[in-house]
Design a protein around this motif. Structure first.
Motif, short mmCIF file in Angstrom:
data_model
loop_
_atom_site.label_atom_id
_atom_site.label_comp_id
_atom_site.label_asym_id
_atom_site.label_seq_id
_atom_site.Cartn_x
_atom_site.Cartn_y
_atom_site.Cartn_z
N TYR A 254 7.01 102.59 69.09
CA TYR A 254 7.83 102.26 67.92
C TYR A 254 8.98 103.26 67.81
O TYR A 254 8.86 104.41 68.23
CB TYR A 254 6.99 102.30 66.63
N THR B 157 -0.50 109.58 62.66
CA THR B 157 0.46 108.46 62.63
C THR B 157 1.47 108.58 63.76
O THR B 157 1.75 107.61 64.48
CB THR B 157 1.17 108.42 61.25
N VAL C 292 2.28 105.62 66.34
CA VAL C 292 3.69 105.26 66.52
C VAL C 292 4.16 105.51 67.96
O VAL C 292 4.74 104.63 68.60
CB VAL C 292 4.56 106.05 65.50
N THR D 255 -1.69 103.76 57.74
CA THR D 255 -0.79 103.66 58.90
C THR D 255 -1.57 103.37 60.18
O THR D 255 -1.03 103.51 61.28
CB THR D 255 0.01 104.97 59.09
N LEU E 195 -1.03 98.22 60.12
CA LEU E 195 0.31 97.84 60.61
C LEU E 195 0.31 96.36 61.02
O LEU E 195 1.30 95.65 60.83
CB LEU E 195 0.74 98.72 61.78
N TYR F 110 1.04 94.44 58.00
CA TYR F 110 2.43 94.52 57.51
C TYR F 110 3.39 93.72 58.39
O TYR F 110 4.38 93.18 57.90
CB TYR F 110 2.93 95.98 57.47
N ARG F 111 3.11 93.69 59.70
CA ARG F 111 4.07 93.10 60.65
C ARG F 111 4.55 91.71 60.25
O ARG F 111 5.76 91.45 60.21
CB ARG F 111 3.47 93.10 62.07
N MET G 144 8.69 99.19 63.67
CA MET G 144 7.87 98.57 64.69
C MET G 144 8.76 97.69 65.56
O MET G 144 9.74 97.13 65.07
CB MET G 144 6.77 97.72 64.06
N ILE H 272 9.45 101.55 58.02
CA ILE H 272 8.24 101.93 57.29
C ILE H 272 8.34 103.44 57.09
O ILE H 272 8.63 104.18 58.04
CB ILE H 272 6.97 101.59 58.09
#
Ligand SMILES: C[S@@+](CC[C@H](N)C(=O)[O-])C[C@H]1O[C@@H](n2cnc3c(N)ncnc32)[C@H](O)[C@@H]1O
Length: 221
Positions: free
Chosen positions: A176, A166, A171, A135, A140, A143-144, A219, A153
């Motif tokens: 987010y 996280t 976050v 994370t 991230l 993953y975006r 996100m 997520i």
């Protein structure tokens, strides 16, 4: 190498829903289903990834409960993944696949916005190496591009340190949207998918009396 591992690696090659590609192949030819997973599943249903799926029971269980979604378990350990691949083949589950790769390579396997949800289940907390946490901003960022705008997520972990990191260091500072966060999932009264199924590691941690933490966030796009 243990005999059962070699047997599992050999059987993995026979599973039509388990994908593994060498770095050389990936570099030369790319991955044939990148951006085209619908051709494998035969539909446009949302794709849900479980990163670090281990034996894949969570992927299998989510797939059983959500037939209108396609579930892909991702892990680097083929002998573990064999378990989930074997079950899904024996039961001819049409909405399950497994991908053996390092998560660091995930962008080579999915096209832009091809994924609709990510589950990160009991990852190694990496106490000394924040950059390796699944994370972390570094992950991230991987993953975006493959996530459809606004996709959730989910992180489930027994590690309070990883949960706090996280939430408080990744976050929240990034702004987010946190949909749900609890330091004790089973005491929280949460009724979503996170409590519907336990992973292999989760069952062990629950037996040891450990609290399971859970965060579901999106996100900004
Ligand atoms: C502690 S196990 C959890 C397995 C499963 N999610 C569960 O809860 O039972 C962590 C898993 O993540 C996988 N893993 C860790 N880092 C990885 C990486 N960078 N790429 C692929 N798999 C990884 C490991 O191989 C291992 O199977």
């Amino acid at each position: 190498m243990a005999k059962h591992k070699l047997e599992r690696f050999a059987e993995n090659l026979t599973f039509t829903n388990l994908f593994q590609v060498s770095f050389e192949q990936l570099e030369k030819q790319g991955f044939e289903l990148k951006g085209r997973w619908r051709t494998f599943f035969g539909n446009d249903n949302p794709i849900v990834l479980e990163l670090g799926c281990g034996k894949g029971e969570y992927t299998i269980a989510l797939a059983r409960q959500n037939a209108d979604r396609n579930h892909i378990g991702v892990d680097i350990k083929g002998a573990r993944m064999w378990r989930g691949a074997k079950t899904s083949n024996e039961e001819r589950m049409p909405n399950v696949a497994f991908l053996r790769t390092r998560i660091e390579m995930i962008g080579s396997f999915f096209g832009p916005g091809e994924v609709s949800e990510i589950w990160i289940t009991f990852p190694d907390p990496q106490p000394k190496k924040p950059n390796k946490r699944l994370t972390s901003p570094r992950f991230l960022d991987l993953y975006r591009p493959i996530l459809k705008a606004g996709s959730p997520i989910n992180l489930k972990t027994d590690s309070r340190e990883l949960y706090d990191y996280t939430l408080d260091e990744v976050v929240t500072p990034a702004g987010y949207a946190v949909e749900y966060a609890t330091a004790d999932l089973y005491a929280s009264g949460y009724g979503g998918m996170a409590t519907a199924v336990q992973t292999f590691y989760e069952s062990m941690f629950l037996k040891e009396g450990k609290a399971i933490t859970y965060i579901r966030f999106r996100m900004n796009d």
